[in-house]
Design a protein around this motif. Structure first.
Motif, PDB file in Angstrom:
ATOM      1  N   LEU A  17       0.757  -0.961  -0.434  1.00  0.00           N
ATOM      2  CA  LEU A  17      -0.089   0.095  -0.025  1.00  0.00           C
ATOM      3  C   LEU A  17       0.842   1.112  -0.192  1.00  0.00           C
ATOM      4  CD1 LEU A  17      -2.567  -0.697   2.753  1.00  0.00           C
ATOM      5  CD2 LEU A  17      -2.814  -1.169   0.322  1.00  0.00           C
ATOM      6  N   GLN A  18       0.631   2.628  -0.896  1.00  0.00           N
ATOM      7  CA  GLN A  18       1.202   3.852  -0.774  1.00  0.00           C
ATOM      8  C   GLN A  18       0.731   4.662  -0.029  1.00  0.00           C
ATOM      9  OE1 GLN A  18       3.509   3.940  -4.658  1.00  0.00           O
ATOM     10  NE2 GLN A  18       2.736   5.959  -5.006  1.00  0.00           N
ATOM     11  N   PHE A  19       1.457   5.576   0.779  1.00  0.00           N
ATOM     12  CA  PHE A  19       0.777   6.493   1.263  1.00  0.00           C
ATOM     13  C   PHE A  19      -0.113   7.369   0.580  1.00  0.00           C
ATOM     14  CE2 PHE A  19       3.069   5.362   5.332  1.00  0.00           C
ATOM     15  CZ  PHE A  19       1.913   5.261   6.044  1.00  0.00           C
ATOM     16  N   LEU A  20      -1.030   8.372  -0.017  1.00  0.00           N
ATOM     17  CA  LEU A  20      -1.724   9.496  -1.039  1.00  0.00           C
ATOM     18  C   LEU A  20      -0.804  10.225  -0.668  1.00  0.00           C
ATOM     19  CD1 LEU A  20      -5.298   9.247  -0.262  1.00  0.00           C
ATOM     20  CD2 LEU A  20      -3.565   7.398  -1.630  1.00  0.00           C
ATOM     21  N   ALA A  21      -0.142  10.868  -1.673  1.00  0.00           N
ATOM     22  CA  ALA A  21       0.455  12.110  -2.056  1.00  0.00           C
ATOM     23  C   ALA A  21       0.449  13.785  -0.651  1.00  0.00           C
ATOM     24  CB  ALA A  21       0.438  12.715  -3.297  1.00  0.00           C
ATOM     25  N   GLY A  22       1.640  13.590  -0.194  1.00  0.00           N
ATOM     26  CA  GLY A  22       1.757  13.972   1.000  1.00  0.00           C
ATOM     27  C   GLY A  22       1.409  13.322   2.542  1.00  0.00           C
ATOM     28  N   ASP A  23       0.539  12.755   2.419  1.00  0.00           N
ATOM     29  CA  ASP A  23       1.289  11.513   3.693  1.00  0.00           C
ATOM     30  C   ASP A  23       2.110  10.980   3.691  1.00  0.00           C
ATOM     31  OD1 ASP A  23      -1.682  12.086   3.808  1.00  0.00           O
ATOM     32  OD2 ASP A  23      -2.265  10.878   3.721  1.00  0.00           O
ATOM     33  N   SER A  24       2.383  11.123   4.994  1.00  0.00           N
ATOM     34  CA  SER A  24       3.187   9.906   5.701  1.00  0.00           C
ATOM     35  C   SER A  24       3.201   9.673   7.211  1.00  0.00           C
ATOM     36  CB  SER A  24       4.482  10.752   5.840  1.00  0.00           C
ATOM     37  OG  SER A  24       4.352  11.846   6.390  1.00  0.00           O
ATOM     38  N   ALA A  25       3.925   8.075   7.522  1.00  0.00           N
ATOM     39  CA  ALA A  25       3.678   8.105   8.579  1.00  0.00           C
ATOM     40  C   ALA A  25       3.617   9.331   9.987  1.00  0.00           C
ATOM     41  CB  ALA A  25       4.710   7.115   8.861  1.00  0.00           C
ATOM     42  N   ALA A  26       5.322   9.837   8.975  1.00  0.00           N
ATOM     43  CA  ALA A  26       5.088  10.758  10.634  1.00  0.00           C
ATOM     44  C   ALA A  26       4.245  11.884  10.238  1.00  0.00           C
ATOM     45  CB  ALA A  26       6.532  11.930   9.915  1.00  0.00           C
ATOM     46  N   SER A  27       3.190  12.036   8.967  1.00  0.00           N
ATOM     47  CA  SER A  27       1.971  13.782   9.056  1.00  0.00           C
ATOM     48  C   SER A  27       0.992  12.761   9.401  1.00  0.00           C
ATOM     49  CB  SER A  27       2.603  14.055   7.743  1.00  0.00           C
ATOM     50  OG  SER A  27       1.651  12.835   6.505  1.00  0.00           O
ATOM     51  N   LEU A  28       0.551  11.960   9.358  1.00  0.00           N
ATOM     52  CA  LEU A  28      -0.509  11.169   9.585  1.00  0.00           C
ATOM     53  C   LEU A  28      -0.181  11.172  11.137  1.00  0.00           C
ATOM     54  CD1 LEU A  28      -1.286   8.774   7.332  1.00  0.00           C
ATOM     55  CD2 LEU A  28      -2.140  10.875   7.449  1.00  0.00           C
ATOM     56  N   GLY A  29       0.442  10.958  12.257  1.00  0.00           N
ATOM     57  CA  GLY A  29       1.103  10.919  13.038  1.00  0.00           C
ATOM     58  C   GLY A  29       1.209   9.779  13.984  1.00  0.00           C
ATOM     59  N   LEU A  30       1.563   8.988  13.220  1.00  0.00           N
ATOM     60  CA  LEU A  30       2.032   7.026  13.732  1.00  0.00           C
ATOM     61  C   LEU A  30       2.803   7.224  13.675  1.00  0.00           C
ATOM     62  CD1 LEU A  30       0.258   5.555  10.044  1.00  0.00           C
ATOM     63  CD2 LEU A  30      -1.198   5.917  12.216  1.00  0.00           C
ATOM     64  N   THR A  31       2.368   6.144  15.588  1.00  0.00           N
ATOM     65  CA  THR A  31       3.541   6.521  16.780  1.00  0.00           C
ATOM     66  C   THR A  31       4.898   4.492  16.287  1.00  0.00           C
ATOM     67  OG1 THR A  31       1.950   5.242  18.108  1.00  0.00           O
ATOM     68  CG2 THR A  31       2.718   8.125  17.966  1.00  0.00           C
ATOM     69  N   GLY A  32       3.441   3.904  15.551  1.00  0.00           N
ATOM     70  CA  GLY A  32       3.849   2.071  15.428  1.00  0.00           C
ATOM     71  C   GLY A  32       2.652   1.579  16.439  1.00  0.00           C
ATOM     72  N   GLN A  33       2.630   2.290  17.348  1.00  0.00           N
ATOM     73  CA  GLN A  33       1.764   1.496  18.640  1.00  0.00           C
ATOM     74  C   GLN A  33       0.375   1.011  18.062  1.00  0.00           C
ATOM     75  OE1 GLN A  33       2.675   3.001  22.229  1.00  0.00           O
ATOM     76  NE2 GLN A  33       5.038   4.840  22.154  1.00  0.00           N
ATOM     77  N   GLU A  34      -0.107   1.320  17.848  1.00  0.00           N
ATOM     78  CA  GLU A  34      -1.424   1.569  17.288  1.00  0.00           C
ATOM     79  C   GLU A  34      -1.496   0.019  16.522  1.00  0.00           C
ATOM     80  OE1 GLU A  34      -0.091   5.604  15.728  1.00  0.00           O
ATOM     81  OE2 GLU A  34       0.214   3.615  14.980  1.00  0.00           O
ATOM     82  N   SER A  35      -2.842  -0.285  16.967  1.00  0.00           N
ATOM     83  CA  SER A  35      -3.662  -1.329  16.257  1.00  0.00           C
ATOM     84  C   SER A  35      -4.298  -1.166  14.710  1.00  0.00           C
ATOM     85  CB  SER A  35      -4.465  -1.879  16.538  1.00  0.00           C
ATOM     86  OG  SER A  35      -4.781  -2.910  16.626  1.00  0.00           O
ATOM     87  N   PHE A  36      -3.943  -2.061  14.028  1.00  0.00           N
ATOM     88  CA  PHE A  36      -3.853  -1.657  12.429  1.00  0.00           C
ATOM     89  C   PHE A  36      -4.999  -2.058  11.779  1.00  0.00           C
ATOM     90  CE2 PHE A  36      -0.273   0.648  12.552  1.00  0.00           C
ATOM     91  CZ  PHE A  36       0.013   2.059  11.684  1.00  0.00           C
TER      92      PHE A  36
END
Length: 675
Positions: free
Chosen positions: A599-618
């Motif tokens: 899956l590819q983040f949409l243009a302008g999105d990233s893990a950082a810009s979306l506030g993803l910490t990696g501790q979430e359940s996806f």
């Protein structure tokens, strides 16, 4: 390399190649074609490597992943065939599917040199001209995109310290090192020189020193001009009394026996050997991580004092952790510059203003004093390389020597797996595989195994080199009775999935952003309170609990080698989905081939810009649309309270079929069973 001849071809991953052997087509989107116009001529003193590194930098900036590159323009005629092959062979480094040159007189010269018949050469010329494939310098074809280079602007260059596209002008290389070096130093790093003894001789080693200088890789060692140039530079250096520094491990590993033939014929072998560039083999050596151990005294000093030392090689790839576990910084350079750096002994060297040492009369010797002229190189090439060398060496290339021919050949129609082998084991890909594929399901309650940054290569994902004794793979081998000295490399044990799964994400320079200040194959195990764990051990725990896994990544995920184990290991770790800002072509295809959803983040999105910490359940929903025969353009991703859309990077109907079946090998096997 065939692109240099005007032959269209490109690399695929090992997974796609396995399927192709069983009759499967390779599907792809119709690519955009980038027209790369060349004009002018290379300046005196520049090499094919300098040109290749310049083009690599330009095309990586232009973003040519998944595109064809075609060279045209009046400057094409000024690029010799060997240089064209060097440029074409670096396609994976700048990301294009291929980089093709037109057919012209240079093509015919190569065919003549390598022993093709007059009839074949005449046929190639006639066919190319009648089909409109013959190079016309004045013609400007219609392309999807354009880029241009004046060859006269190319300057002597190196690239590093960790990506081929990070070109550095040789005149600024010392300043570049001074700028980047502090980022490789830690609180444990000694800032002073360390006293050591190498071969019984006292010397010192410090940060920035070159500890490996290797002429290796098919890209440059198939180019006679740079190889002869390196040997002539060595000859001049030896005649002036210069030597390689004692802490530098020097090796010569050409891609063809023809190289050593013309070295011998030109009387240049002795000079290479006097500088320590002894033949160690033919083929992939230092460039793929088979550099071997450094001298014990050097390795001990580097590790005890956490020194940031360097390697210089004439290869394609200088990714982190690829060349040697003792080396933090890797630089690509032409073969002549590799020899020069072995003499200098450090990257902290200004070749314009710093001497390489003194001659026998005590006078300072600079690089310009020993750099061979184009006339000198051309004279040796003309007198030492003949078509008979190619016909002689390649007439028996498939016969093998007595060791190969004396190997026992097993009988029977199928391979007999050895249960106790630590090299080749039966993989689990088809274990409990039903005759018909199960329906595709959305992904729920997945946890993050790693958050990774930009330019994560397949070497980061699945290293090919050294196996550390304290790593999961090292412990596995030790438990199976393998002595440390016999561990060999990940590349040599790729027939054993138990080693390779433990080596996935085990690169010693990998930076998992779930952890602070930690390098290597480590993560946090969130079903055990988020404690630090090896990635392999965490994977075992997650799979035992039935929890699918996610990888979050930045741009250019999976760049570098096509390495199929980067996808195989990812799948075997229990990863169901990789969400990245962008993918390299082959690795994206390989992930689908192993049943992993890209899956590819949409243009302008990233893990950082979306506030993803990696501790979430996806949770990923919408991919079940594949069961109805359609491929969704986007899916919804929920990460606890955060919701975003992601682009589905299943690009063709064929790839959709592979994903529905859980992978390309399962699809092929079912097709064979039902045929």
């Amino acid at each position: 390399m065939v692109n240099g001849l005007g032959v269209l071809g490109w690399g695929v991953g090992g997974i796609a190649a396995e399927a192709a052997l069983l009759g499967q087509p390779v599907s792809m989107l119709i690519p955009r074609v980038v027209g790369f116009k060349l004009k002018g001529q290379l300046p005196v003193g520049t090499t094919a490597t300098d040109l290749a590194l310049t083009i690599t930098e330009m095309l990586r900036k232009h973003r040519v992943v998944g595109k064809f590159v075609e060279f045209y323009g009046p400057g094409v005629s000024a690029v010799p065939m060997a240089n064209r092959a060097t440029i074409g062979n670096m396609s994976p480094e700048y990301g294009s599917t291929c980089a093709i040159f037109p057919i012209d007189e240079e093509t015919l010269k190569y065919l003549t040199l390598t022993g093709r018949s007059e009839d074949q050469i005449a046929l190639v010329e006639s066919y190319a001209k009648k089909q409109g494939l013959w190079h016309d310098p004045s013609n400007s074809p219609r392309f999807s995109e354009h880029i241009e280079l004046d060859l006269s602007t190319v300057v002597p260059s190196i690239a590093g310290p960790k990506r081929p596209q990070d070109r550095i002008s040789l005149t600024t290389s010392k300043a570049a090192l001074e700028k980047i070096l502090p980022s490789y130093l830690s609180d444990k790093t000694s800032k002073a020189a360390i006293d050591i003894a190498v071969g019984g001789k006292a010397t010192t080693i410090r940060n920035g020193d070159v500890v490996i200088a290797s002429i290796t890789s098919c890209t440059n060692t198939s180019n006679p001009s740079v190889m002869i140039g390196a040997a002539l530079l060595a000859k001049k250096a030896v005649e002036k009394g210069l030597t390689s520094k004692p802490w530098v491990k020097t090796t010569l590993a050409p891609g063809s026996k023809v190289v050593t033939d013309y070295y011998d014929r030109a009387g240049l072998t002795q000079y290479m050997e006097k500088l320590g560039f002894n033949l160690v083999g033919y083929g992939c050596v230092t460039c793929i991580g088979n550099s071997g151990p450094l001298p014990l005294e050097v390795s001990k000093a580097v590790n005890e004092h956490d020194l940031a030392v360097t390697a210089v090689l004439s290869g394609n790839r200088n990714f982190e952790g690829r060349i040697s576990p003792d080396v933090k910084m890797n630089y690509l350079a032409s073969p002549p510059l590799v020899v020069a750096y072995a003499i200098a002994g450090t990257m902290d060297h200004d070749f314009e203003n710093d001497s390489l040492g003194n001659d026998l009369q005590g006078n300072p010797v600079f690089l310009r004093d020993i750099w061979p002229s184009e006339a000198e190189v051309s004279e040796v090439v003309a007198s030492s390389i003949t078509s008979s060398m190619f016909t002689k060496d390649y007439s028996s290339v498939f016969q093998g020597d007595h060791r190969w021919n004396s190997l026992e050949t097993p009988a029977g129609k199928t391979f007999e797996w050895e249960a106790n082998s630590t090299y080749v084991r039966k993989p689990p890909y088809f274990d409990n595989m039903p005759a018909a594929p199960k329906p595709v399901t959305d992904i729920a309650s997945a946890r993050v195994l790693a958050i990774l940054g930009d330019s994560v290569t397949t070497d980061h994902i699945s290293p090919a080199g050294n196996i550390k004794a304290d790593s999961p793979a090292g412990k596995y081998l030790a438990e199976h009775g393998v002595d440390r000295k016999d561990f060999n490399s990940y590349g040599s044990r790729r027939g054993n999935h138990e080693v390779m799964i433990r080596g996935t994400f085990a690169n010693i320079r990998l930076k998992n952003l779930l952890l602070d200040g930690v390098e290597g194959g480590f993560t946090r195990n969130f079903i055990d309170g988020g404690v630090q764990s090896t990635i392999y051990d965490a994977s075992v725990a997650y799979q035992a609990a039935g929890i699918p896994l996610v990888i979050l990544a930045g741009k250019e995920y999976g760049s570098g080698s096509s390495r199929d184990w980067a996808a195989k290991g990812t799948a075997l770790l229990g990863v169901r989905v990789v969400i990245a800002e962008s993918f390299e072509r082959i690795h994206r295809s390989n992930l689908i081939g192993m049943g992993v959803l890209p899956l590819q983040f949409l243009a302008g999105d990233s893990a950082a810009s979306l506030g993803l910490t990696g501790q979430e359940s996806f949770t990923v929903t919408g991919i079940e649309a594949l069961n109805g025969g359609s491929t969704p353009t986007e899916v919804e991703v929920k990460a606890d309270g955060k919701v975003f859309r992601a682009k589905v990077r299943i690009d063709t109907p064929g790839e959709a079929d592979y994903y529905r079946h859980g992978g390309i090998m399962q699809y092929v096997l079912r097709s064979l069973l039902h045929s």
